[in-house]
Design a protein around this motif. Structure first.
Motif, PDB file in Angstrom:
ATOM      1  N   GLY A  70       0.601   7.463  11.988  1.00 28.35           N
ATOM      2  CA  GLY A  70       1.922   8.180  11.774  1.00 28.35           C
ATOM      3  C   GLY A  70       3.036   6.857  11.791  1.00 28.35           C
ATOM      4  O   GLY A  70       3.642   7.192   9.915  1.00 28.35           O
ATOM      5  N   LEU A  71       2.794   5.996  12.326  1.00 25.22           N
ATOM      6  CA  LEU A  71       3.290   3.830  11.574  1.00 25.22           C
ATOM      7  C   LEU A  71       2.730   3.756  10.392  1.00 25.22           C
ATOM      8  O   LEU A  71       3.569   3.690   9.229  1.00 25.22           O
ATOM      9  N   VAL A  72       1.388   3.907   9.988  1.00 21.19           N
ATOM     10  CA  VAL A  72       0.716   4.123   8.489  1.00 21.19           C
ATOM     11  C   VAL A  72       0.888   4.662   7.778  1.00 21.19           C
ATOM     12  O   VAL A  72       1.199   4.278   6.636  1.00 21.19           O
ATOM     13  N   ALA A  73       1.538   5.779   8.163  1.00 26.74           N
ATOM     14  CA  ALA A  73       1.768   7.310   6.794  1.00 26.74           C
ATOM     15  C   ALA A  73       3.113   6.499   6.573  1.00 26.74           C
ATOM     16  O   ALA A  73       3.000   6.810   5.561  1.00 26.74           O
ATOM     17  N   VAL A  74       3.726   5.769   7.382  1.00 25.20           N
ATOM     18  CA  VAL A  74       5.075   5.797   7.161  1.00 25.20           C
ATOM     19  C   VAL A  74       5.240   4.437   6.156  1.00 25.20           C
ATOM     20  O   VAL A  74       5.913   3.708   5.098  1.00 25.20           O
ATOM     21  N   LEU A  75       3.793   3.453   7.076  1.00 26.86           N
ATOM     22  CA  LEU A  75       3.958   1.621   5.599  1.00 26.86           C
ATOM     23  C   LEU A  75       3.439   1.717   4.188  1.00 26.86           C
ATOM     24  O   LEU A  75       3.608   1.509   3.281  1.00 26.86           O
ATOM     25  N   SER A  76       2.678   3.437   4.077  1.00 27.84           N
ATOM     26  CA  SER A  76       1.693   3.306   3.184  1.00 27.84           C
ATOM     27  C   SER A  76       2.823   3.205   2.107  1.00 27.84           C
ATOM     28  O   SER A  76       3.130   3.400   0.318  1.00 27.84           O
ATOM     29  N   PHE A  77       4.075   3.830   2.630  1.00 22.21           N
ATOM     30  CA  PHE A  77       5.855   3.964   1.609  1.00 22.21           C
ATOM     31  C   PHE A  77       6.150   2.966   1.165  1.00 22.21           C
ATOM     32  O   PHE A  77       7.361   2.788   0.456  1.00 22.21           O
ATOM     33  N   TYR A  78       5.814   2.060   1.728  1.00 21.32           N
ATOM     34  CA  TYR A  78       6.799   0.227   1.576  1.00 21.32           C
ATOM     35  C   TYR A  78       5.872  -0.493   1.328  1.00 21.32           C
ATOM     36  O   TYR A  78       4.896  -0.152   1.203  1.00 21.32           O
ATOM     37  N   SER A  79       7.029  -1.518   0.639  1.00 21.45           N
ATOM     38  CA  SER A  79       5.900  -2.688  -0.054  1.00 21.45           C
ATOM     39  C   SER A  79       6.382  -3.619   1.254  1.00 21.45           C
ATOM     40  O   SER A  79       7.499  -4.086   1.314  1.00 21.45           O
ATOM     41  N   THR A 298      -0.341  -1.296   0.394  1.00 24.03           N
ATOM     42  CA  THR A 298      -1.290  -0.253  -0.107  1.00 24.03           C
ATOM     43  C   THR A 298      -3.235  -0.446   0.973  1.00 24.03           C
ATOM     44  O   THR A 298      -3.352   0.875   0.886  1.00 24.03           O
ATOM     45  N   GLY A 299      -2.146  -1.268   1.799  1.00 19.19           N
ATOM     46  CA  GLY A 299      -3.689  -1.275   2.755  1.00 19.19           C
ATOM     47  C   GLY A 299      -3.314  -0.418   3.724  1.00 19.19           C
ATOM     48  O   GLY A 299      -4.680   0.688   3.994  1.00 19.19           O
ATOM     49  N   ALA A 300      -1.971   0.189   3.931  1.00 16.52           N
ATOM     50  CA  ALA A 300      -2.084   1.142   4.865  1.00 16.52           C
ATOM     51  C   ALA A 300      -2.220   2.486   4.117  1.00 16.52           C
ATOM     52  O   ALA A 300      -2.457   3.543   4.640  1.00 16.52           O
ATOM     53  N   ALA A 301      -1.466   2.509   2.801  1.00 19.56           N
ATOM     54  CA  ALA A 301      -2.541   3.822   2.094  1.00 19.56           C
ATOM     55  C   ALA A 301      -3.651   4.471   1.922  1.00 19.56           C
ATOM     56  O   ALA A 301      -4.801   5.004   2.065  1.00 19.56           O
TER      57      ALA A 301
END
Lengths: 333, 426
Positions: A70-79, A298-301
């Motif tokens: 879930g955290l990775v999913a959130v992080l994928s919308f951040y820079s 980007t890594g998270a995405a």
């Protein structure tokens, strides 16, 4: 209950957990009338584990898999470059990836490496496993030796093969008729070939072990019956052994798929994604973006994409193989 | 792997969430963070030396291995951030400067001009960003030189290291005729390939092209000079200079150096650490068989023959939020002390202070160090490696582009557009 009472053969093992809580007596007598007592029935009579038994596992899974995901999913919308707080980036990481040729190709390369791994390792480990299931002592010794590569770390194995395949000082310099100029890491096909080879060298023993165990569990009586019917070695292998190893094969293939899609260490050490981006598989690309380029969004995405793709592929394998139904628990099926 | 990375990502995310950046060590001490390797011997010695007289104590901590930059990046924004830390200057500290984390050292230099004047200018400049100084040189310089195997050259009838580009091409032909790889290249690591780009661009266009491109003028990459450098590189490769399997050779597993040391190759372009690498393979060869020279000149090129590329040095930078700026200023003065220079020389590093020459005779190979020091001192320009001059997120694209260009996967246009896609310092 109707299906059970009519006694559809082969359905015995597919009792859903909920079924055990009621109507046991009727079922047992019906089954006993038709098939007589079997080991399976004893298992059904014993008290089934309740939901509570799943709590520790579910808890661990939630804490160490679901929450991070879930955290990775959130992080994928951040820079986020690793400095300060992450900045909201909307769908920027995702649109960038969708138009990134390296990303799309990396998914294909991951799938290709996985497919090649399955195609190379399955026949090898199947044959070795069935052979090693025999009773002689020399087979036991050899099986133990085959198992050694699995005990080494993938990193050590990669370093070892990198040295063995050095074009000027390794095997290729001695066998020029086979390797030509030895530029194995300089072309896409040969670089992928090396990756497949090294993975097979490391993991075939493990899958051999699975097949060996399963082959030992095949009832001897089946072979005896076939022999009476005049079946030869090959016929017995194709008509008894392979069908009996069906579940083992599904297990082994699923493990290969999961392992293949997340291959990382061998690529990191053997090819570094090269030549160019020719062996940049998704897991390595994720590492590059997150930990070499400090672009964690980007890594998270990419990580999330890999999770989605792996899940889809695993589901397809499970469906296609009938693993979800887990049939053929009775002898002879 | 996906799962473990996911955990790592999420943990560091939570770890970095709430805390606000501030210098870590409270009380009466400051933290000095350095790359953990053999060089720590000297750093430990310097910290002990400093602590003898100072009331504010320095505490040394190290991060081992190649993860230094990653781990630094993770902690520098947190309360665990070090007060003083080791870096490579240039792009390696640029994100920190941008984030406003680093202290410009100009005030310290104004109070004590020797903090700047004691170092060779071509080196000191590398850690200047936007006209302000952000780093004090703290280890040894590592220029890139054209190494050779003396006996291989002799057998091929080559009497001296090539002075011009045409000499180099002629030598390549002679070595090829002898059946050896003319130039060893660890193309598998990609960064050794980059060194050829750095020198050719410098010799043909001068240091300006890269500096402008780095500052944001992306048209530099499509200039005639840029195209000329690329075509000369192709010419060299087409002549068979690197052999046919350089993509499978690495420097990091000693592969390319071994080619040179065992007489299977004539030349190798490599950083000054080639000497110690050769020493680990064959000490006798390092002492008597290893030749070295500057990169050849390119006729008609705008770059000065004496220009260098490589790692100018490592630097100490200071965190803006530190509470002990005065003590740190005093600590940094040790970086040009005689004790420091002698200690560095004793472990094979070549410091870039103006007092270094007095102690060169105490080095392991005085002639080699003397030669390097002379080059660095006389260099009008010393270009920091491109992959360190650019910010960290450009490292992978640069490496991929140079690798792809040399093995023919992309042409000049492909290379130019790859370089134009980089983010820049501007």
């Amino acid at each position: 209950m109707a299906a059970t009472l009519t006694g559809e053969p082969g359905r015995g093992g597919a009792v859903a957990p909920g079924d055990g809580s009621h109507g046991k007596g009727g079922k047992r007598s019906a089954r006993q009338r038709r098939f007589g007592p079997s080991r399976r029935d004893v298992g059904d009579r014993a008290s089934r584990p309740g939901f509570l038994w799943a709590v520790p596992g579910a808890l661990f899974f939630t804490v160490f898999a679901v929450v991070p995901l879930g955290l990775v999913a959130v992080l994928s919308f951040y820079s986020w470059g690793g400095l300060g707080s992450p900045q909201w980036a909307g769908t920027a990481n995702w649109t960038k990836l969708l138009h990134d040729p390296v990303m799309l190709r990396s998914l294909w390369l991951s799938v290709l490496l996985t497919l090649l791994g399955v195609v190379v390792q399955t026949p090898l480990s199947l044959l070795l496993g069935v052979w090693a299931a025999g009773p002689q002592r020399n087979r036991a010794v050899l099986s133990a030796i085959y198992f050694v590569p699995l005990l080494l770390s993938a990193t050590a194995i990669s370093v070892l093969w990198r040295a063995l395949l050095d074009p000027n000082f390794g095997i290729p310099s001695q066998l020029t008729w086979l390797f030509g100029n030895g530029n194995l890491f300089g072309h896409q096909n040969t670089a992928i070939g090396v990756l497949v080879w090294v993975a097979a060298w490391q993991y075939t023993p493990f899958h051999t072990l699975i097949y060996q165990g399963a082959a030992r569990a095949v009832p001897e009586v089946l072979y005896q019956a076939a022999e009476i019917d005049g079946a030869g070695r090959v016929r017995k292998f194709f008509h008894i052994t392979i069908p009996q190893l069906r579940n083992a094969m599904v297990t082994s293939v699923i493990l290969m798929v999961v392992g293949g899609l997340t291959t990382f260490d061998t690529v990191l050490i053997l090819t570094q994604g090269g030549p160019g981006t020719d062996t940049t598989i998704t897991a390595y690309y994720m590492y590059q973006q997150a930990f070499k380029s400090f672009d964690f969004g980007t890594g998270a995405a990419i990580a999330l994409l890999l999770v989605v793709v792996s899940t889809i592929i695993s589901l397809i394998v499970v469906r296609a193989s009938g693993y979800d139904k887990m049939r053929s628990v009775n002898e002879g099926l | 792997m996906a799962a473990s990375c996911a955990v790592a990502l999420s943990l560091s995310l939570t770890a970095c969430g709430g805390s606000s950046p501030s210098a870590g060590s409270g009380g009466n001490s400051f933290t000095v963070l350095v790359y953990g390797d053999a060089g720590n011997k000297v750093e430990r010695q310097i910290v002990d030396e400093f602590n003898k007289t100072s009331s504010v104590k320095a505490k040394l901590s190290t991060i081992p291995g190649a993860d230094y930059q990653q781990k630094l990046q993770t902690i520098i924004g947190t309360s665990q951030a070090p007060d003083v830390f080791f870096n490579w200057g240039g792009g390696s500290i640029q994100p920190f400067v941008k984030a406003g984390l680093l202290m410009p050292l100009d005030d310290m230099i104004q109070k004590n001009p020797k903090l700047k004047s004691s170092f060779l200018p071509s080196v000191f400049n590398t850690a200047e960003i936007g006209g302000k100084a952000y780093g004090i040189p703290m280890r040894g310089t590592q220029p890139v030189l054209l190494f050779n195997n003396k006996s291989v050259l002799k057998q091929a009838g080559i009497t001296s290291s090539p002075a011009t580009w045409n000499d180099l091409l002629t030598d390549v032909g002679k070595l090829k005729a002898k059946g050896v790889t003319p130039i060893a290249l660890g193309g598998g690591d990609q960064w050794p390939t980059l060194m050829w780009f750095e020198y050719l661009y410098d010799r043909i266009a001068g240091p300006g092209l890269f500096q402008k491109a780095l500052a944001g003028d992306k048209s530099q990459w499509s200039s005639p000079d840029s195209r000329k450098a690329l075509s000369m590189l192709q010419q060299l490769k087409a002549a068979g200079a690197f052999g046919s399997n350089f993509d499978s050779v690495k420097f990091t597993d000693n592969g390319s150096t071994k080619l040179l040391a065992t007489g299977k190759a004539g030349f190798e372009l490599m950083g000054s650490w080639e000497y110690s690498t050769a020493q680990s393979i064959d000490p006798t060869f390092a002492k008597s068989g290893l030749g070295y020279a500057a990169f050849p000149t390119v006729p008609g090129g705008k770059g000065d023959t004496a220009n260098l590329v490589g790692n100018t040095n490592n630097f100490y930078s200071v965190l803006k939020s530190t509470k002990h700026a005065d003590a740190i200023a005093k600590f940094l003065t040790l970086m040009y002390s005689d004790e420091f220079v002698k200690a560095q020389l004793s472990i094979g590093n070549l410091p870039t202070t103006t007092n270094t020459p007095q102690f060169l005779s105490q080095a392991d190979d005085p002639a080699y160090d003397q030669y390097q020091y002379g080059l660095v001192k006389q260099a009008p320009a010393f270009q920091l490696s491109w992959d360190q001059a650019y910010p960290p997120n450009d490292i992978t694209p640069i490496h991929t582009a140079v690798g792809q260009f040399l093995d023919g996967q992309i042409d000049a246009n492909g290379f130019i557009s790859a370089m134009q896609n980089l983010s820049t310092a501007g």
